[in-house]
Design a protein around this motif. Structure first.
Motif, mmCIF file in Angstrom:
data_model
loop_
_atom_site.group_PDB
_atom_site.id
_atom_site.type_symbol
_atom_site.label_atom_id
_atom_site.label_comp_id
_atom_site.label_asym_id
_atom_site.label_seq_id
_atom_site.Cartn_x
_atom_site.Cartn_y
_atom_site.Cartn_z
ATOM 1 N N SER A 378 0.823 -1.215 0.000
ATOM 2 C CA SER A 378 0.000 0.000 0.000
ATOM 3 C C SER A 378 0.860 1.268 0.000
ATOM 4 O O SER A 378 0.356 2.368 -0.191
ATOM 5 C CB SER A 378 -0.937 0.007 1.215
ATOM 6 O OG SER A 378 -0.203 0.325 2.384
ATOM 7 N N MET A 379 2.161 1.117 0.218
ATOM 8 C CA MET A 379 3.069 2.272 0.235
ATOM 9 C C MET A 379 3.439 2.705 -1.189
ATOM 10 O O MET A 379 3.922 3.823 -1.389
ATOM 11 C CB MET A 379 4.363 1.931 0.981
ATOM 12 C CG MET A 379 4.158 1.687 2.462
ATOM 13 S SD MET A 379 3.826 3.241 3.307
ATOM 14 C CE MET A 379 2.887 2.654 4.707
ATOM 15 N N VAL A 380 3.268 1.824 -2.163
ATOM 16 C CA VAL A 380 3.680 2.148 -3.535
ATOM 17 C C VAL A 380 2.875 3.344 -4.042
ATOM 18 O O VAL A 380 1.645 3.375 -3.916
ATOM 19 C CB VAL A 380 3.505 0.933 -4.475
ATOM 20 C CG1 VAL A 380 3.835 1.305 -5.919
ATOM 21 C CG2 VAL A 380 4.395 -0.213 -4.006
ATOM 22 N N GLY A 381 3.591 4.349 -4.573
ATOM 23 C CA GLY A 381 2.936 5.568 -5.061
ATOM 24 C C GLY A 381 2.851 6.640 -3.996
ATOM 25 O O GLY A 381 2.545 7.802 -4.296
ATOM 26 N N ARG A 382 3.125 6.277 -2.743
ATOM 27 C CA ARG A 382 3.031 7.278 -1.667
ATOM 28 C C ARG A 382 4.331 8.065 -1.509
ATOM 29 O O ARG A 382 5.407 7.578 -1.813
ATOM 30 C CB ARG A 382 2.684 6.598 -0.336
ATOM 31 C CG ARG A 382 1.208 6.278 -0.237
ATOM 32 C CD ARG A 382 0.852 5.802 1.145
ATOM 33 N NE ARG A 382 1.198 6.759 2.189
ATOM 34 C CZ ARG A 382 1.042 6.522 3.493
ATOM 35 N NH1 ARG A 382 0.559 5.381 3.896
ATOM 36 N NH2 ARG A 382 1.379 7.437 4.386
ATOM 37 N N ASP A 383 4.195 9.291 -0.999
ATOM 38 C CA ASP A 383 5.360 10.128 -0.744
ATOM 39 C C ASP A 383 5.747 10.004 0.728
ATOM 40 O O ASP A 383 4.929 10.285 1.611
ATOM 41 C CB ASP A 383 5.058 11.592 -1.082
ATOM 42 C CG ASP A 383 4.801 11.762 -2.574
ATOM 43 O OD1 ASP A 383 5.080 10.798 -3.329
ATOM 44 O OD2 ASP A 383 4.322 12.831 -2.980
ATOM 45 N N LEU A 384 6.977 9.576 0.967
ATOM 46 C CA LEU A 384 7.463 9.410 2.335
ATOM 47 C C LEU A 384 8.746 10.224 2.513
ATOM 48 O O LEU A 384 9.261 10.778 1.544
ATOM 49 C CB LEU A 384 7.768 7.928 2.625
ATOM 50 C CG LEU A 384 6.657 6.908 2.390
ATOM 51 C CD1 LEU A 384 7.142 5.510 2.756
ATOM 52 C CD2 LEU A 384 5.411 7.240 3.206
ATOM 53 N N SER A 385 9.228 10.277 3.741
ATOM 54 C CA SER A 385 10.527 10.920 3.942
ATOM 55 C C SER A 385 11.483 9.880 4.498
ATOM 56 O O SER A 385 11.098 9.014 5.297
ATOM 57 C CB SER A 385 10.392 12.130 4.867
ATOM 58 O OG SER A 385 10.365 11.706 6.196
ATOM 59 N N VAL A 386 12.737 9.957 4.020
ATOM 60 C CA VAL A 386 13.709 8.919 4.373
ATOM 61 C C VAL A 386 14.943 9.549 4.999
ATOM 62 O O VAL A 386 15.486 10.520 4.475
ATOM 63 C CB VAL A 386 14.108 8.108 3.105
ATOM 64 C CG1 VAL A 386 15.284 7.180 3.385
ATOM 65 C CG2 VAL A 386 12.919 7.298 2.605
ATOM 66 N N LEU A 387 15.357 8.996 6.118
ATOM 67 C CA LEU A 387 16.646 9.368 6.695
ATOM 68 C C LEU A 387 17.698 8.469 6.046
ATOM 69 O O LEU A 387 17.663 7.242 6.194
ATOM 70 C CB LEU A 387 16.640 9.162 8.221
ATOM 71 C CG LEU A 387 18.003 9.296 8.915
ATOM 72 C CD1 LEU A 387 18.568 10.702 8.761
ATOM 73 C CD2 LEU A 387 17.903 8.928 10.390
ATOM 74 N N VAL A 388 18.620 9.101 5.312
ATOM 75 C CA VAL A 388 19.627 8.330 4.564
ATOM 76 C C VAL A 388 20.700 7.837 5.534
ATOM 77 O O VAL A 388 21.321 8.626 6.245
ATOM 78 C CB VAL A 388 20.256 9.208 3.458
ATOM 79 C CG1 VAL A 388 21.330 8.424 2.704
ATOM 80 C CG2 VAL A 388 19.171 9.709 2.508
ATOM 81 N N GLU A 389 20.881 6.496 5.558
ATOM 82 C CA GLU A 389 21.810 5.919 6.537
ATOM 83 C C GLU A 389 23.105 5.402 5.937
ATOM 84 O O GLU A 389 24.136 5.369 6.590
ATOM 85 C CB GLU A 389 21.123 4.793 7.314
ATOM 86 C CG GLU A 389 20.015 5.338 8.213
ATOM 87 C CD GLU A 389 19.319 4.279 9.023
ATOM 88 O OE1 GLU A 389 19.213 4.452 10.243
ATOM 89 O OE2 GLU A 389 18.863 3.273 8.439
#
Ligand code: SAH
Ligand code: SF4
Ligand code: F3S
Length: 438
Positions: A378-389
């Protein structure tokens, strides 16, 4: 031969088992041992430390087999010292040295501030054992956070330790002792130091972290930490349903830096079993609690722990657990077959047939996997924010975590480690998501 002091640091190999608190403790122990640098290779080590877990029988047995594998290294290198820390050390104490004489040092989780002296003692050829529950705050006495070495962007920070809940199956109240909170000002200072070293996200740790009372409640601590410049994200784990107060729920609505993810173990969906587990909440009260949390933060990702095959669990009890899982719809859930722990109240009760318990565990895990996959998709197509590790495996790819704790691969990323970047999810895989930067 006269004592010659060389500048070459000795090498320390630490292997960490169990929960995140052990991960944090291992970091602190490594920093407290002056004159050592860490190695990933046990063969190179002058000191091996196993930081152990006692939660289930298998976890404890692993330690002894690992010690058996490490023993021959001592024949090759007579100066090698072997230590056992963590919850097996606390639970078994001297017994460890009896069962495995290659062990030089046994230190329980409440005594880590004494590790440097203990190290000196074993260097002089003696053994060292400390499994006391001293009065002082071990972290206040644990040296080493003076170092300014760069850190990975996501860090653990222990704020509370121990447990007074005494669930009938659990060893933690015996291995980690009574609930103790670290003073809030010290926690905030440590968070500031971590930020100076490159940390952008802290996960506050405690066996019952939401029972935190270090001069503030957990909600107040979260809001205070949200004011630390450069700290972008805050999480906390593990919480007990009974300590989830209104203000903490409100913090999920009013504090942007608090991430929408909550690990809230329930263990069973059957009130009869919950009572026998001494959990002091019901399935219904847990479900109503989640309702309230979702009112405050509708997109919150729920996570939980379950035990199947607890003594006297019937098929109907198990079915109640399945029903509860269906109702909650977990983003993540961890399920375990009940493991008898000596000294706990449930150990002497009528055990469930192991084959039956295995079969239930399988059914529960199938359901959990299905839920997790549906949520990932259900996450596909959604805009999220990512902390780059860190850098990903493919050229140009970076790897990090979404606000919901999903592992996300960002293709053709234009970002540095430590950045929080907006992404659009393009694909869901079993254990991770793929995204493009937006
Ligand atoms: N403090 C946390 C978790 C502690 S241990 C809490 O209260 O939820 C982590 C998980 O291990 C527990 O949530 C439980 O699901 C599992 N666990 C603990 N004791 C166990 C046992 N004897 N057998 C099987 N699983 C166990
Ligand atoms: Fe163990 Fe229960 Fe305490 Fe969690 S709340 S650590 S499961 S006794
Ligand atoms: Fe294991 Fe001790 Fe953590 S028993 S789960 S390492 S508190």
């Amino acid at each position: 031969m006269s004592e010659t002091k060389t500048d070459t640091p000795k090498k320390l190999f630490i292997k960490t088992y169990g929960c995140q608190m052990n991960v944090y403790d291992s970091e602190r122990m490594a920093e407290s041992l002056e004159g050592y640098e860490q190695t990933d290779n046990a063969e190179d080590a002058d000191m091996i430390l196993l930081n152990t877990c006692h939660i289930r029988e298998k976890a404890a047995e692993k330690v002894y087999s690992e010690l058996g594998r490490m023993k021959p290294l001592k024949d090759l290198k007579p100066d090698l010292k072997i230590g056992v820390a963590g919850c097996v050390a606390q639970a078994e104490g001297e017994e460890i040295m009896r069962r495995q004489p290659a062990v030089d040092l046994v230190v329980g989780p409440q005594s880590y501030h004494r590790l440097p002296e203990m190290e000196e003692r074993v260097r002089s050829g003696k053994t060292a054992l400390d499994t006391d529950f001293p009065e002082e705050d071990k972290f206040a006495h644990l040296k080493g956070r003076g170092t300014k070495a760069r850190r990975a962007p996501a860090a653990f920070l222990t704020v509370q330790e121990g447990c007074d809940k005494f669930c009938a199956f659990c060893v933690v109240p015996y291995t980690r002792g009574a609930e103790v909170s670290r003073p809030a000002d010290r926690v905030i200072r440590e968070a500031q130091e971590l930020v100076e070293r490159g940390v952008r996200e802290v996960t506050l740790l405690g066996q019952n972290v939401n029972a935190y009372h270090g001069g503030m409640t957990l909600a107040q601590l979260v809001r205070a930490l949200a004011k630390v410049d450069g700290l972008e994200r805050i999480r906390y784990t593990t919480s007990h349903p009974n300590d989830m107060d209104d203000d903490l729920i409100a913090a999920h609505a009013d504090t942007d830096k608090l991430m929408p993810y909550l690990h809230l173990p329930v263990q069973s969906g059957s009130d009869r079993i919950l009572k026998r587990m001494n959990r002091s909440h019901t399935a219904e009260s847990y479900l109503r609690l989640i309702e309230r949390i979702r009112e405050a933060r509708p997109d919150i990702m729920m996570s939980g722990d379950f035990i199947v095959g607890f003594p006297e669990e019937t098929e109907a009890d198990f079915q109640a657990t399945m029903d509860l899982v269906e109702e909650v719809n977990y983003g993540y859930a961890y399920s375990f077959k009940y493991s008898t722990r000596p000294g706990t109240p449930a150990a002497s009760r009528a055990q469930v047939d192991p084959a039956e318990a295995d079969e239930r565990l399988q059914r529960l895990q199938t359901l959990i996997t299905r839920q997790q996959r549906a949520i990932q998709e259900s996450m596909v197509g959604r805009d999220l924010s990512v902390l780059v590790e860190k850098a990903g495996r493919k050229e140009g790819q970076m790897l990090g975590k979404s606000e919901y704790l999903h592992a996300v691969h960002i293709d053709a990323a234009n970002a540095q480690i430590g950045d929080v970047v907006p992404v659009r999810i393009t694909r869901a895989m079993t254990n991770s998501l793929t995204a493009e930067q937006i």
